[in-house]
Design an enzyme around this catalytic site. Structure first.
Site, mmCIF file in Angstrom:
data_model
loop_
_atom_site.group_PDB
_atom_site.id
_atom_site.type_symbol
_atom_site.label_atom_id
_atom_site.label_comp_id
_atom_site.label_asym_id
_atom_site.label_seq_id
_atom_site.Cartn_x
_atom_site.Cartn_y
_atom_site.Cartn_z
ATOM 1 C CG ASN A 1 -22.106 -7.261 -13.138
ATOM 2 O OD1 ASN A 1 -23.344 -7.260 -13.089
ATOM 3 N ND2 ASN A 1 -21.424 -6.295 -13.716
ATOM 4 C CG ASP B 1 -14.508 -14.369 -4.881
ATOM 5 O OD1 ASP B 1 -15.677 -13.982 -4.707
ATOM 6 O OD2 ASP B 1 -13.520 -13.605 -4.773
ATOM 7 C CG PHE C 1 -10.676 -7.865 -17.255
ATOM 8 C CD1 PHE C 1 -10.617 -6.661 -17.941
ATOM 9 C CD2 PHE C 1 -10.124 -8.992 -17.860
ATOM 10 C CE1 PHE C 1 -10.022 -6.578 -19.188
ATOM 11 C CE2 PHE C 1 -9.527 -8.919 -19.103
ATOM 12 C CZ PHE C 1 -9.478 -7.712 -19.776
ATOM 13 C CB SER D 1 -10.971 3.506 -13.668
ATOM 14 O OG SER D 1 -11.896 4.530 -13.882
ATOM 15 C CE1 TYR E 1 -14.443 0.520 -9.995
ATOM 16 C CE2 TYR E 1 -14.486 2.781 -10.824
ATOM 17 C CZ TYR E 1 -14.238 1.435 -11.016
ATOM 18 O OH TYR E 1 -13.764 1.004 -12.239
ATOM 19 C CE LYS F 1 -11.064 -0.654 -10.836
ATOM 20 N NZ LYS F 1 -10.755 -2.022 -11.253
ATOM 21 C CB VAL G 1 -29.694 15.120 -20.421
ATOM 22 C CG1 VAL G 1 -28.382 15.885 -20.561
ATOM 23 C CG2 VAL G 1 -30.007 14.340 -21.689
ATOM 24 C CG ASP H 1 -21.757 12.943 -13.281
ATOM 25 O OD1 ASP H 1 -21.175 11.927 -12.851
ATOM 26 O OD2 ASP H 1 -22.778 12.905 -13.990
HETATM 27 P P1 NAD Z 1 -18.031 -6.421 -15.534
HETATM 28 O O1 NAD Z 1 -18.799 -6.326 -14.251
HETATM 29 O O2 NAD Z 1 -18.782 -6.683 -16.779
HETATM 30 O O3 NAD Z 1 -16.870 -7.511 -15.400
HETATM 31 C C1 NAD Z 1 -16.238 -7.806 -14.174
HETATM 32 C C2 NAD Z 1 -16.302 -9.310 -13.994
HETATM 33 O O4 NAD Z 1 -15.648 -9.647 -12.765
HETATM 34 C C3 NAD Z 1 -17.737 -9.841 -13.899
HETATM 35 O O5 NAD Z 1 -17.881 -10.914 -14.798
HETATM 36 C C4 NAD Z 1 -17.871 -10.308 -12.447
HETATM 37 O O6 NAD Z 1 -18.714 -11.435 -12.342
HETATM 38 C C5 NAD Z 1 -16.432 -10.619 -12.093
HETATM 39 N N1 NAD Z 1 -16.097 -10.491 -10.665
HETATM 40 C C6 NAD Z 1 -16.394 -9.478 -9.815
HETATM 41 N N2 NAD Z 1 -15.878 -9.722 -8.596
HETATM 42 C C7 NAD Z 1 -15.227 -10.910 -8.689
HETATM 43 C C8 NAD Z 1 -14.503 -11.707 -7.759
HETATM 44 N N3 NAD Z 1 -14.348 -11.320 -6.484
HETATM 45 N N4 NAD Z 1 -13.971 -12.871 -8.186
HETATM 46 C C9 NAD Z 1 -14.133 -13.292 -9.476
HETATM 47 N N5 NAD Z 1 -14.830 -12.582 -10.384
HETATM 48 C C10 NAD Z 1 -15.365 -11.411 -9.999
HETATM 49 O O7 NAD Z 1 -17.185 -5.069 -15.644
HETATM 50 P P2 NAD Z 1 -16.305 -4.525 -16.853
HETATM 51 O O8 NAD Z 1 -16.958 -3.309 -17.374
HETATM 52 O O9 NAD Z 1 -15.955 -5.621 -17.775
HETATM 53 O O10 NAD Z 1 -15.020 -4.043 -16.040
HETATM 54 C C11 NAD Z 1 -13.860 -4.833 -15.932
HETATM 55 C C12 NAD Z 1 -12.836 -4.090 -15.110
HETATM 56 O O11 NAD Z 1 -12.574 -2.835 -15.721
HETATM 57 C C13 NAD Z 1 -13.292 -3.776 -13.679
HETATM 58 O O12 NAD Z 1 -12.189 -3.942 -12.818
HETATM 59 C C14 NAD Z 1 -13.697 -2.326 -13.752
HETATM 60 O O13 NAD Z 1 -13.541 -1.658 -12.514
HETATM 61 C C15 NAD Z 1 -12.707 -1.787 -14.782
HETATM 62 N N6 NAD Z 1 -13.218 -0.587 -15.477
HETATM 63 C C16 NAD Z 1 -14.410 -0.630 -16.125
HETATM 64 C C17 NAD Z 1 -14.893 0.525 -16.741
HETATM 65 C C18 NAD Z 1 -16.235 0.523 -17.450
HETATM 66 O O14 NAD Z 1 -16.788 1.598 -17.667
HETATM 67 N N7 NAD Z 1 -16.790 -0.608 -17.836
HETATM 68 C C19 NAD Z 1 -14.130 1.706 -16.724
HETATM 69 C C20 NAD Z 1 -12.908 1.708 -16.065
HETATM 70 C C21 NAD Z 1 -12.461 0.534 -15.438
HETATM 71 N N1 UDP Z 2 -25.323 10.641 -18.094
HETATM 72 C C1 UDP Z 2 -26.584 11.153 -18.297
HETATM 73 N N2 UDP Z 2 -27.659 10.331 -18.107
HETATM 74 C C2 UDP Z 2 -27.521 9.028 -17.726
HETATM 75 C C3 UDP Z 2 -26.217 8.520 -17.517
HETATM 76 C C4 UDP Z 2 -25.139 9.360 -17.706
HETATM 77 O O1 UDP Z 2 -26.751 12.323 -18.639
HETATM 78 O O2 UDP Z 2 -28.542 8.331 -17.543
HETATM 79 C C5 UDP Z 2 -24.152 11.505 -18.336
HETATM 80 C C6 UDP Z 2 -23.249 11.703 -17.142
HETATM 81 O O3 UDP Z 2 -23.686 12.820 -16.374
HETATM 82 C C7 UDP Z 2 -21.875 11.932 -17.806
HETATM 83 C C8 UDP Z 2 -21.940 11.061 -19.080
HETATM 84 O O4 UDP Z 2 -23.341 10.848 -19.310
HETATM 85 O O5 UDP Z 2 -21.756 13.290 -18.214
HETATM 86 C C9 UDP Z 2 -21.252 9.712 -18.925
HETATM 87 O O6 UDP Z 2 -21.754 9.063 -17.770
HETATM 88 P P1 UDP Z 2 -21.355 7.556 -17.429
HETATM 89 O O7 UDP Z 2 -22.029 7.207 -16.132
HETATM 90 O O8 UDP Z 2 -21.633 6.681 -18.602
HETATM 91 O O9 UDP Z 2 -19.770 7.615 -17.253
HETATM 92 P P2 UDP Z 2 -18.850 8.385 -16.173
HETATM 93 O O10 UDP Z 2 -19.682 9.433 -15.516
HETATM 94 O O11 UDP Z 2 -18.420 7.329 -15.242
HETATM 95 O O12 UDP Z 2 -17.738 8.975 -16.965
#
Ligand code: NAD
Ligand code: UDP
Length: 337
Positions: free
Chosen positions: A35, A58, A80, A124, A148, A152, A216, A294
């Site tokens: 990704n 990986d 991450f 998360s 998901y 976690k 929305v 949601d």
């Molecule tokens: P991202 O997808 O941009 O980054 C994750 C990276 O991990 C990617 O580069 C992907 O290629 C790599 N990856 C996935 N599976 C792998 C594997 N098996 N081996 C090696 N590499 C692998 O996502 P992000 O937003 O940077 O999120 C990073 C971490 O934070 C994740 O664990 C995600 O669950 C957690 N997180 C993200 C959010 C968010 O909203 N972005 C919120 C809460 C938690």
């Molecule tokens: N949301 C929305 N339209 C979109 C994507 C998200 O209205 O196209 C709203 C969603 O219902 C939530 C907020 O935006 O209230 C944040 O959503 P997001 O998916 O970014 O984060 P999460 O729901 O994981 O907190």
């Protein structure tokens, strides 16, 4: 310190790589590029002036992780790597448990074999499930509502057991709220494949003219304007939180769940208006039914991070929108013929 970032070319990993290397740490990236893109390494070089080694592998490949720990004499791991789309996790639970749970076990096995005991894990706010009270403290009951979130939660439980089994382990489970924004250079940011699931990248693409309107998802929630409220946190603040956690762990063994949020909630419509102000572009929207799963509102009590890590978010909603817009413009220019 020499620090391995699994998933280091991803959205949060790449921003954390900038912060850690600018603090003088030696950063190594390991990613399977499922990704993200290897070109992120070039962008990191442009930002920091440093070459960060990228191991294309990986996390489930334990010998590769172990070899990386040895080769670069790694002292701490920020994990991450994983899959993060809630909807997809419902369709593909096995892939989610394999990448997120099996992947973490593999990293832990490699760390154990190499005697590395310091780990920061990307958790998360989703581990809180449906909020029973707000703002969410770390003692709020946990409970996931999808594969998901469960992945976690499983990992957090494994890490707590591990820390109980051996006092050498120093682990922080950082519970992120809603990371948004980009590095001020516009060189790195969140670049989702296909149609964005998350609000901020979707708004940015509407402002850029790549999509006609935002949907929305519901305006009948029990919130001030009826739309969903979330705790959006700038990704550079989040990155600083990882650096603070690594510092804290030096003196504090155990497994520490810690919220990383601002404590401030914004509604979908507030986000739309803030983005319009920052970009000078209109963001047309249409209210559609609620998105299944949601919650009305979700925001952190960030007190524990402040007390333990001496960390708190510094950047404003305007910083989040301005940097997202800057990155969207750079991306849009690259992608248009
Ligand atoms: P991202 O997808 O941009 O980054 C994750 C990276 O991990 C990617 O580069 C992907 O290629 C790599 N990856 C996935 N599976 C792998 C594997 N098996 N081996 C090696 N590499 C692998 O996502 P992000 O937003 O940077 O999120 C990073 C971490 O934070 C994740 O664990 C995600 O669950 C957690 N997180 C993200 C959010 C968010 O909203 N972005 C919120 C809460 C938690
Ligand atoms: N949301 C929305 N339209 C979109 C994507 C998200 O209205 O196209 C709203 C969603 O219902 C939530 C907020 O935006 O209230 C944040 O959503 P997001 O998916 O970014 O984060 P999460 O729901 O994981 O907190």
């Amino acid at each position: 310190m020499n620090i391995l970032l699994t998933g280091g070319t991803g959205y949060i990993g790449s921003h954390t790589a900038v912060v850690l290397s600018q603090l003088g740490h030696r950063v190594v990236l390991l990613d399977n590029l499922s990704n993200s893109n290897a070109q992120v390494v070039d962008q990191l070089r442009r930002i920091t002036g440093l070459d960060m080694p990228l191991v294309h592998g990986d996390v489930r490949d334990t010998p590769v992780v172990q070899h990386t720990l040895e080769k670069f004499d790694i002292q701490a791991v920020v994990h991450f790597a994983g899959l993060k789309a809630v909807g997809e996790s419902v369709q593909k639970p096995v892939e989610y448990f394999s990448n997120n749970v099996q992947g973490t076990l593999s990293v832990l096995q490699a760390m154990q074999a190499h005697g590395v005991n310091t780990l920061v894990f990307s958790s998360s706010a989703t581990v809180y499930g449906e909020p029973q009270f707000l703002p969410l403290t770390e003692s709020h009951p946990t409970g996931a509502t999808n594969p998901y979130g469960r992945s976690k939660l499983h990992v957090e439980e494994i890490l707590a057991d591990l820390a109980r089994s051996d006092p050498k382990w120093k682990i922080a489970c950082l519970r992120y709220f809603n990371p948004v924004g980009a590095h001020a250079s516009g060189l790195i940011g969140e670049n989702p494949n296909g149609i964005p699931n998350n609000l901020m990248p979707f708004i940015a693409q509407v402002a850029w003219g790549q999509r006609t309107e935002l949907q929305v998802f519901g305006n009948d929630y029990a919130t001030p304007d009826g739309t969903g409220v979330r705790d959006y946190i700038h990704v550079m603040d989040l990155a600083q939180g990882h650096a603070a956690a690594i510092d804290y762990l030096k003196q504090h063994p155990g497994c520490h769940p810690i919220n990383l949020g601002t404590g401030q909630g914004y509604s979908v419509l507030e986000m739309v208006r803030a983005f319009e102000r920052a970009s000078g572009q209109a963001v047309p929207y249409r209210v559609t039914p609620r998105r299944p799963g949601d919650v009305a509102a979700c925001y952190a009590n960030p007190q524990k991070a402040h007390e333990l890590l001496n960390w708190q978010a510094q950047l404003s909603l305007d910083d989040m929108c301005t940097s997202t817009w800057h990155f969207q413009q750079s991306l849009g220019r690259l992608e248009s013929p």
